[in-house]
Design a protein around this motif. Structure first.
Motif, PDB file in Angstrom:
ATOM      1  N   VAL A   1     -12.513  -2.402  -1.737  1.00 30.79           N
ATOM      2  CA  VAL A   1     -12.173  -1.045  -2.181  1.00 30.79           C
ATOM      3  C   VAL A   1     -10.786  -1.023  -2.827  1.00 30.79           C
ATOM      4  N   LEU A   2      -9.823  -1.687  -2.202  1.00 28.48           N
ATOM      5  CA  LEU A   2      -8.467  -1.726  -2.750  1.00 28.48           C
ATOM      6  C   LEU A   2      -8.440  -2.410  -4.115  1.00 28.48           C
ATOM      7  N   GLU A   3      -9.136  -3.519  -4.254  1.00 26.33           N
ATOM      8  CA  GLU A   3      -9.172  -4.225  -5.540  1.00 26.33           C
ATOM      9  C   GLU A   3      -9.855  -3.391  -6.614  1.00 26.33           C
ATOM     10  N   ASN A   4     -10.945  -2.712  -6.260  1.00 21.33           N
ATOM     11  CA  ASN A   4     -11.650  -1.882  -7.241  1.00 21.33           C
ATOM     12  C   ASN A   4     -10.807  -0.713  -7.716  1.00 21.33           C
ATOM     13  N   LYS A   5      -9.994  -0.144  -6.836  1.00 20.17           N
ATOM     14  CA  LYS A   5      -9.118   0.970  -7.214  1.00 20.17           C
ATOM     15  C   LYS A   5      -8.130   0.515  -8.286  1.00 20.17           C
ATOM     16  N   ARG A   6      -7.548  -0.654  -8.106  1.00 16.81           N
ATOM     17  CA  ARG A   6      -6.599  -1.208  -9.074  1.00 16.81           C
ATOM     18  C   ARG A   6      -7.310  -1.532 -10.390  1.00 16.81           C
TER      19      ARG A   6
ATOM     20  N   ASN B   1      -2.548   0.386  -4.344  1.00 20.20           N
ATOM     21  CA  ASN B   1      -1.929  -0.829  -3.827  1.00 20.20           C
ATOM     22  C   ASN B   1      -1.710  -1.846  -4.923  1.00 20.20           C
ATOM     23  N   VAL B   2      -0.867  -2.804  -4.616  1.00 21.18           N
ATOM     24  CA  VAL B   2      -0.677  -3.952  -5.501  1.00 21.18           C
ATOM     25  C   VAL B   2      -0.250  -5.129  -4.642  1.00 21.18           C
ATOM     26  N   ALA B   3      -0.776  -6.284  -4.971  1.00 24.54           N
ATOM     27  CA  ALA B   3      -0.374  -7.524  -4.297  1.00 24.54           C
ATOM     28  C   ALA B   3       0.573  -8.280  -5.220  1.00 24.54           C
ATOM     29  N   THR B   4       1.341  -9.179  -4.654  1.00 25.31           N
ATOM     30  CA  THR B   4       2.297  -9.953  -5.439  1.00 25.31           C
ATOM     31  C   THR B   4       1.632 -11.095  -6.206  1.00 25.31           C
ATOM     32  N   ARG B   5       0.303 -11.159  -6.127  1.00 26.32           N
ATOM     33  CA  ARG B   5      -0.489 -12.117  -6.900  1.00 26.32           C
ATOM     34  C   ARG B   5      -1.698 -11.355  -7.462  1.00 26.32           C
ATOM     35  N   PRO B   6      -2.326 -11.865  -8.511  1.00 27.34           N
ATOM     36  CA  PRO B   6      -3.448 -11.147  -9.132  1.00 27.34           C
ATOM     37  C   PRO B   6      -4.612 -10.833  -8.176  1.00 27.34           C
ATOM     38  N   ASN B   7      -4.874 -11.726  -7.226  1.00 30.07           N
ATOM     39  CA  ASN B   7      -5.887 -11.458  -6.196  1.00 30.07           C
ATOM     40  C   ASN B   7      -5.513 -12.283  -4.962  1.00 30.07           C
TER      41      ASN B   7
ATOM     42  N   GLU C   1       3.028  -1.707 -16.479  1.00 36.23           N
ATOM     43  CA  GLU C   1       1.682  -2.282 -16.485  1.00 36.23           C
ATOM     44  C   GLU C   1       0.719  -1.481 -15.615  1.00 36.23           C
ATOM     45  N   LEU C   2       1.214  -1.025 -14.474  1.00 35.20           N
ATOM     46  CA  LEU C   2       0.351  -0.366 -13.492  1.00 35.20           C
ATOM     47  C   LEU C   2       1.168   0.700 -12.777  1.00 35.20           C
ATOM     48  N   LEU C   3       0.581   1.886 -12.613  1.00 35.28           N
ATOM     49  CA  LEU C   3       1.195   2.955 -11.836  1.00 35.28           C
ATOM     50  C   LEU C   3       0.495   3.035 -10.491  1.00 35.28           C
ATOM     51  N   LEU C   4       1.267   3.209  -9.431  1.00 38.13           N
ATOM     52  CA  LEU C   4       0.716   3.162  -8.077  1.00 38.13           C
ATOM     53  C   LEU C   4       1.072   4.423  -7.299  1.00 38.13           C
ATOM     54  N   PRO C   5       0.236   5.462  -7.436  1.00 35.83           N
ATOM     55  CA  PRO C   5       0.450   6.683  -6.652  1.00 35.83           C
ATOM     56  C   PRO C   5      -0.034   6.470  -5.216  1.00 35.83           C
TER      57      PRO C   5
ATOM     58  N   PHE D   1       0.870  -1.179   0.000  1.00 35.85           N
ATOM     59  CA  PHE D   1       0.000   0.000   0.000  1.00 35.85           C
ATOM     60  C   PHE D   1       0.904   1.225   0.000  1.00 35.85           C
ATOM     61  N   VAL D   2       0.709   2.117  -0.969  1.00 40.29           N
ATOM     62  CA  VAL D   2       1.570   3.285  -1.129  1.00 40.29           C
ATOM     63  C   VAL D   2       1.032   4.443  -0.279  1.00 40.29           C
ATOM     64  N   CYS D   3       1.828   4.884   0.673  1.00 40.84           N
ATOM     65  CA  CYS D   3       1.463   6.033   1.512  1.00 40.84           C
ATOM     66  C   CYS D   3       1.956   7.334   0.879  1.00 40.84           C
ATOM     67  N   ARG D   4       3.161   7.279   0.322  1.00 44.77           N
ATOM     68  CA  ARG D   4       3.777   8.456  -0.293  1.00 44.77           C
ATOM     69  C   ARG D   4       4.701   7.965  -1.397  1.00 44.77           C
TER      70      ARG D   4
END
Length: 163
Positions: A99-104, A50-56, A42-46, A22-25
């Protein structure tokens, strides 16, 4: 909390750690290198992404790219097994994970819509007009835009000139 310097790789395919970042800053990205040794983002994370090391949380496979800090960042690393167990026993945790999954997924949907445009200049112009992508545009360089949209810097320069 982890303080991560720019360029630090947090996860590589094959790594045994099973975490959600989870990116705080700062700014992270999921990136990989194509056959011509060009970086693809593939994905930018401001912050607040968040991103997990697996797809879900329940997938057996891992990300096919690496998670890297594009800027100096502050990150919270949560173990996926503990998060999965908490999600199964707590409505609040289940809501948080949703919520975290929907954001991604929202970012993936916007990016996918851009890739429907085969013409590179039109793709970049659509990227510039897309309100959802505004934060990503402001946090990233043109080279990072090119790597994210699978374009060359030259195509971006032409698109800006004609915009």
């Amino acid at each position: 909390m982890l303080e991560v310097r720019r360029g630090k790789v947090l996860f590589e395919p094959g790594d045994k750690r099973d975490l959600l970042y989870f990116v705080c800053r700062g700014l992270l990205a999921v990136q990989w290198w194509d056959e011509q040794a060009r970086r693809r983002i593939e994905l930018l994370l401001p912050p607040r992404h968040n991103v997990a090391t697996r797809p879900n949380l329940y997938a057996r496979g891992q990300l096919h790219g690496e998670v890297v800090a594009l800027r100096r960042s502050t990150v919270v690393a949560l173990p996926v097994p503990a998060l999965r167990a908490l999600k199964e026993h707590s409505l609040e945790a289940s809501t948080l994970v949703h919520v975290l999954e929907n954001k991604r997924l929202k970012q993936y949907r916007h990016k996918e819509a851009l890739f429907l445009l085969a013409d590179g200049e039109e793709r970049y112009k659509a990227f510039l007009r897309n309100e959802y992508m505004k934060e990503l545009r402001q946090l990233t360089s043109q080279q990072e835009h090119a790597d994210y949209l699978n374009l060359s810097r030259r195509t971006i320069a032409r698109a800006i000139k004609r915009f």
